[in-house]
Design an enzyme around this catalytic site. Structure first.
Site, PDB file in Angstrom:
ATOM      1  N   LYS A   9       2.242   4.945  -3.948  1.00 43.05           N
ATOM      2  CA  LYS A   9       1.973   3.912  -4.942  1.00 43.05           C
ATOM      3  C   LYS A   9       2.879   4.072  -6.172  1.00 43.05           C
ATOM      4  O   LYS A   9       3.542   5.100  -6.324  1.00 43.05           O
ATOM      5  CB  LYS A   9       0.486   3.985  -5.335  1.00 43.05           C
ATOM      6  CG  LYS A   9      -0.461   3.676  -4.176  1.00 43.05           C
ATOM      7  CD  LYS A   9      -1.889   3.589  -4.678  1.00 43.05           C
ATOM      8  CE  LYS A   9      -2.853   3.296  -3.546  1.00 43.05           C
ATOM      9  NZ  LYS A   9      -4.233   3.130  -4.042  1.00 43.05           N
ATOM     10  N   TYR A  49      -4.638  -6.240   0.011  1.00 42.70           N
ATOM     11  CA  TYR A  49      -5.955  -5.789  -0.470  1.00 42.70           C
ATOM     12  C   TYR A  49      -7.032  -6.867  -0.328  1.00 42.70           C
ATOM     13  O   TYR A  49      -8.034  -6.828  -1.042  1.00 42.70           O
ATOM     14  CB  TYR A  49      -5.844  -5.340  -1.925  1.00 42.70           C
ATOM     15  CG  TYR A  49      -5.241  -3.946  -2.090  1.00 42.70           C
ATOM     16  CD1 TYR A  49      -5.749  -2.864  -1.372  1.00 42.70           C
ATOM     17  CD2 TYR A  49      -4.204  -3.707  -2.986  1.00 42.70           C
ATOM     18  CE1 TYR A  49      -5.220  -1.583  -1.525  1.00 42.70           C
ATOM     19  CE2 TYR A  49      -3.671  -2.424  -3.149  1.00 42.70           C
ATOM     20  CZ  TYR A  49      -4.196  -1.376  -2.413  1.00 42.70           C
ATOM     21  OH  TYR A  49      -3.684  -0.110  -2.559  1.00 42.70           O
ATOM     22  N   ASN A 112      -4.157   6.724  -7.480  1.00 43.88           N
ATOM     23  CA  ASN A 112      -4.439   7.823  -6.541  1.00 43.88           C
ATOM     24  C   ASN A 112      -3.277   8.115  -5.599  1.00 43.88           C
ATOM     25  O   ASN A 112      -3.459   8.587  -4.486  1.00 43.88           O
ATOM     26  CB  ASN A 112      -5.753   7.571  -5.789  1.00 43.88           C
ATOM     27  CG  ASN A 112      -5.699   6.330  -4.924  1.00 43.88           C
ATOM     28  OD1 ASN A 112      -4.742   5.564  -4.978  1.00 43.88           O
ATOM     29  ND2 ASN A 112      -6.722   6.126  -4.118  1.00 43.88           N
ATOM     30  N   HIS A 115      -1.551   5.253  -0.423  1.00 43.86           N
ATOM     31  CA  HIS A 115      -2.450   4.427   0.390  1.00 43.86           C
ATOM     32  C   HIS A 115      -2.168   4.718   1.859  1.00 43.86           C
ATOM     33  O   HIS A 115      -1.014   4.914   2.237  1.00 43.86           O
ATOM     34  CB  HIS A 115      -2.197   2.932   0.126  1.00 43.86           C
ATOM     35  CG  HIS A 115      -2.868   2.059   1.138  1.00 43.86           C
ATOM     36  ND1 HIS A 115      -4.175   1.659   1.029  1.00 43.86           N
ATOM     37  CD2 HIS A 115      -2.418   1.552   2.321  1.00 43.86           C
ATOM     38  CE1 HIS A 115      -4.498   0.931   2.094  1.00 43.86           C
ATOM     39  NE2 HIS A 115      -3.441   0.853   2.884  1.00 43.86           N
ATOM     40  N   GLU A 126      -1.419  -4.023   8.417  1.00 42.38           N
ATOM     41  CA  GLU A 126      -0.611  -3.613   7.261  1.00 42.38           C
ATOM     42  C   GLU A 126       0.858  -3.396   7.655  1.00 42.38           C
ATOM     43  O   GLU A 126       1.760  -3.772   6.906  1.00 42.38           O
ATOM     44  CB  GLU A 126      -1.225  -2.352   6.635  1.00 42.38           C
ATOM     45  CG  GLU A 126      -2.586  -2.667   6.016  1.00 42.38           C
ATOM     46  CD  GLU A 126      -3.364  -1.442   5.538  1.00 42.38           C
ATOM     47  OE1 GLU A 126      -2.886  -0.301   5.701  1.00 42.38           O
ATOM     48  OE2 GLU A 126      -4.467  -1.646   4.989  1.00 42.38           O
TER      49      GLU A 126
HETATM   50  P1  CMP Z   1      -6.481   2.404  -1.444  1.00 38.37           P
HETATM   51  O1  CMP Z   1      -6.611   3.372  -0.332  1.00 38.37           O
HETATM   52  O2  CMP Z   1      -5.125   1.914  -1.780  1.00 38.37           O
HETATM   53  O3  CMP Z   1      -7.415   1.147  -1.142  1.00 38.37           O
HETATM   54  C1  CMP Z   1      -8.089   0.420  -2.143  1.00 38.37           C
HETATM   55  C2  CMP Z   1      -7.875   0.988  -3.496  1.00 38.37           C
HETATM   56  O4  CMP Z   1      -8.753   0.544  -4.478  1.00 38.37           O
HETATM   57  C3  CMP Z   1      -8.120   2.485  -3.462  1.00 38.37           C
HETATM   58  O5  CMP Z   1      -7.086   3.118  -2.763  1.00 38.37           O
HETATM   59  C4  CMP Z   1      -8.217   2.823  -4.939  1.00 38.37           C
HETATM   60  O6  CMP Z   1      -6.974   3.181  -5.507  1.00 38.37           O
HETATM   61  C5  CMP Z   1      -8.684   1.508  -5.521  1.00 38.37           C
HETATM   62  N1  CMP Z   1      -9.999   1.636  -6.134  1.00 38.37           N
HETATM   63  C6  CMP Z   1     -11.142   1.994  -5.537  1.00 38.37           C
HETATM   64  N2  CMP Z   1     -12.136   2.006  -6.447  1.00 38.37           N
HETATM   65  C7  CMP Z   1     -11.605   1.644  -7.639  1.00 38.37           C
HETATM   66  C8  CMP Z   1     -12.120   1.477  -8.938  1.00 38.37           C
HETATM   67  N3  CMP Z   1     -13.422   1.678  -9.199  1.00 38.37           N
HETATM   68  N4  CMP Z   1     -11.267   1.118  -9.925  1.00 38.37           N
HETATM   69  C9  CMP Z   1      -9.958   0.886  -9.642  1.00 38.37           C
HETATM   70  N5  CMP Z   1      -9.409   1.034  -8.412  1.00 38.37           N
HETATM   71  C10 CMP Z   1     -10.232   1.414  -7.425  1.00 38.37           C
END
Ligand code: CMP
Length: 143
Positions: A9, A49, A112, A115, A126
């Site tokens: 990311k 998403y 985080n 993905h 995807e």
């Molecule tokens: P990802 O695996 O990319 O898939 C969905 C994403 O939503 C997840 O990783 C997180 O980075 C994001 N996400 C989940 N919960 C929250 C939250 N409470 N606030 C912001 N982002 C979130």
């Protein structure tokens, strides 16, 4: 052979973590069969998403994923979808075990680092959103 979609990311790209992340999957034994550095459009982010469209953080999620370059990849190997998820660690880095990518490099759930597809259906969807079939290499003749 099983394939999955992984994406460093914008936070991971900006922090110079592409090499570290690619190295972990290479050392594990998986094969990188497609990769590109790109800035995701609003439209692609919303498609990628789509399952989170009703969540309160959807706008924030789309804004973040389109905020800078990502490194999109396709990896191949036995059980790669589930194993890559284990190597990434829990979605919230606060819950991710040390030794996992999010456990070692992440702090907040939004930023985080990486993905990864969560099922064979997500992986197929995807990979198709980010890559054309011509962009995916084959190692079949080497093995
Ligand atoms: P990802 O695996 O990319 O898939 C969905 C994403 O939503 C997840 O990783 C997180 O980075 C994001 N996400 C989940 N919960 C929250 C939250 N409470 N606030 C912001 N982002 C979130």
């Amino acid at each position: 052979m099983e394939k999955t979609f992984l994406m460093v990311k914008p936070d991971g790209v900006q922090r110079g973590l592409i090499g570290e992340i690619v190295a972990r999957f290479e050392k594990k034994g998986y094969k990188l069969v497609a990769a590109k550095l790109m800035v995701i459009s609003q439209e692609l982010a919303e498609k990628h998403y789509a399952e989170h469209k009703e969540r309160p953080f959807f706008g924030e999620l789309v804004d973040f994923i389109t905020s800078g370059p990502v490194f999109a990849m396709v990896w191949e190997g036995e059980n790669v979808i589930a194993t890559a998820r284990q190597m990434m660690g829990k979605t919230n880095p606060a819950d991710a075990a040390p030794g996992t990518i999010r456990g070692d490099f992440g702090i907040t759930v939004g930023k985080n680092v990486i993905h990864g597809s969560d099922s064979p259906e997500s992986a197929e969807r995807e990979i198709g959103l980010f890559f054309s079939s011509e962009e995916i290499a084959s190692f079949d003749k080497l093995t």
